[in-house]
Design an enzyme around this catalytic site. Sequence first.
Site, mmCIF file in Angstrom:
data_model
loop_
_atom_site.group_PDB
_atom_site.id
_atom_site.type_symbol
_atom_site.label_atom_id
_atom_site.label_comp_id
_atom_site.label_asym_id
_atom_site.label_seq_id
_atom_site.Cartn_x
_atom_site.Cartn_y
_atom_site.Cartn_z
ATOM 1 N N CYS A 162 0.800 -1.229 0.000
ATOM 2 C CA CYS A 162 0.000 0.000 0.000
ATOM 3 C C CYS A 162 0.829 1.273 0.000
ATOM 4 C CB CYS A 162 -0.960 -0.003 1.190
ATOM 5 S SG CYS A 162 -2.167 -1.339 1.110
ATOM 6 N N HIS A 302 -2.663 8.876 5.582
ATOM 7 C CA HIS A 302 -3.003 7.529 5.127
ATOM 8 C C HIS A 302 -4.466 7.265 5.463
ATOM 9 C CE1 HIS A 302 -2.328 3.450 3.819
ATOM 10 N NE2 HIS A 302 -2.827 2.987 4.960
ATOM 11 N N GLU A 313 -0.958 6.718 13.220
ATOM 12 C CA GLU A 313 -0.406 7.870 12.509
ATOM 13 C C GLU A 313 -0.652 9.174 13.254
ATOM 14 O OE1 GLU A 313 -1.970 9.228 8.644
ATOM 15 O OE2 GLU A 313 -3.383 7.560 8.763
ATOM 16 N N LYS A 334 -9.360 8.834 1.487
ATOM 17 C CA LYS A 334 -9.931 7.484 1.437
ATOM 18 C C LYS A 334 -11.385 7.491 1.902
ATOM 19 C CE LYS A 334 -5.621 4.860 2.105
ATOM 20 N NZ LYS A 334 -4.661 5.975 2.312
ATOM 21 N N HIS A 339 -9.879 2.716 -0.502
ATOM 22 C CA HIS A 339 -8.461 2.358 -0.416
ATOM 23 C C HIS A 339 -8.123 1.461 -1.600
ATOM 24 C CE1 HIS A 339 -4.602 1.256 0.870
ATOM 25 N NE2 HIS A 339 -4.822 0.962 2.142
ATOM 26 N N PHE A 398 0.971 -3.106 4.597
ATOM 27 C CA PHE A 398 1.242 -4.434 5.130
ATOM 28 C C PHE A 398 2.706 -4.801 4.879
ATOM 29 C CE2 PHE A 398 -3.347 -6.276 4.879
ATOM 30 C CZ PHE A 398 -3.707 -5.459 5.927
#
Length: 414
Positions: A162, A302, A313, A334, A339, A398
């Site tokens: 990602c 993010h 975050e 997002k 996403h 990930f």
Amino acid sequence: MTGIGVVAPGGIGTKPYWELLTAGRTATRAISFFDASQFRSRVAAECDFDPAAAGLTQRQIRQWDRTTQFAVVAAREAFGDSGVLDGADPERTGVMLGSACGMTQSLDREYAVVSDEGRAWLVDEAHALPYLYDYFLPSSMAVEIAWLAGAEGPVGIVSTGCTSGIDVVAHATDLIADGSADVMIAGASDAAISPITVACFDAIKATTPRNDEPDTASRPFDRSRNGFALGEGAAVFVLEEVERARRRGAHVYAEIAGHASRCNAYSMTGLRSDGLEMADAISTALDRARVAPQDVGYVNAHGSATKQNDRHETVAYKRSLGDHAYRVPVSSIKSMIGHSLGAICSLEVAASALTIEHSVIPPTANLHERDPECDLDYVPVTAREHPVDVVLSVASGFGGFQSAIVLTKPGRLA
């Protein structure tokens, strides 16, 4: 950055994409590509994409996976926007594309064909399309764009999950900085709304089960958030050495001033609560950009709408930006376009450049009740007019990847 091309949920093209973001509209809806009734999460942000209307031939439509179709259409827009190919040296022009999942839809479809819908353990390759080999190689997507652009310089793929959409722009920037190319076409594409992808995220409960409210299902930083909405799309940029852009009188959206990437070496899907690796990526990117924390005018988060990420975050911003973290506007797009895995960060880089261009900060849609642990200025619901010279965009993926990139107003460091 002298050219931008976008294929996104809710808008094909940069202008419709930006209009959707600044209006705070959401493009999430019930999955329509296949029967998703058996899945826990049945919500996604799909692109209303007609490849023929987008200018692709019937041969291209049959041969290319949806991921490649997105990338080519976005690249064509970026070329036209920039005008860079007129007079460009092919040997000094390169292509780098990012993708987390590659040709997922075609691989999913073709496996169903050669395995007789999964009934045959030994598959029969005689029933496969002749393009199956290309579907196994995401680099085939970069090759198609290289042929389209006549690019004979560095060509390749970046696949870091990602964070791919940031990492590919960073890599392309480095190739220009170290003298390997004068012009780079860079961006990311993913079209992974398929049964296999939905099943994988269902298994770890990362995606939202808010199926009865698809248009408000993605709720970054909101107390009621319960996972991300899957998306798809592409964003492609023309990047060139700044003096070259000035000599040819090109319009410059932004400059890529600094970037950094870290890995937490901790968990495939988990995040440390201290946000150390993301904070370190942010601080290093700012240092390389010669930007002080207090100079950051907007953070494109993010903001995946998972509880661990949003808190992680938030802590990372406080660690890296200090007290300024409480003053700088932050938002997650997002909330509107879902996403799209490897592609999302390039779409976020596009939004970051357009924020500098238009002095408007896109909002975090669906943010009505803030999580007390996410106590920063997350620009809820409505876009905000605000001049911005420096944008920080971050990504978490990930495998433990944490990436940050800094975009600045053209000429700020001159």
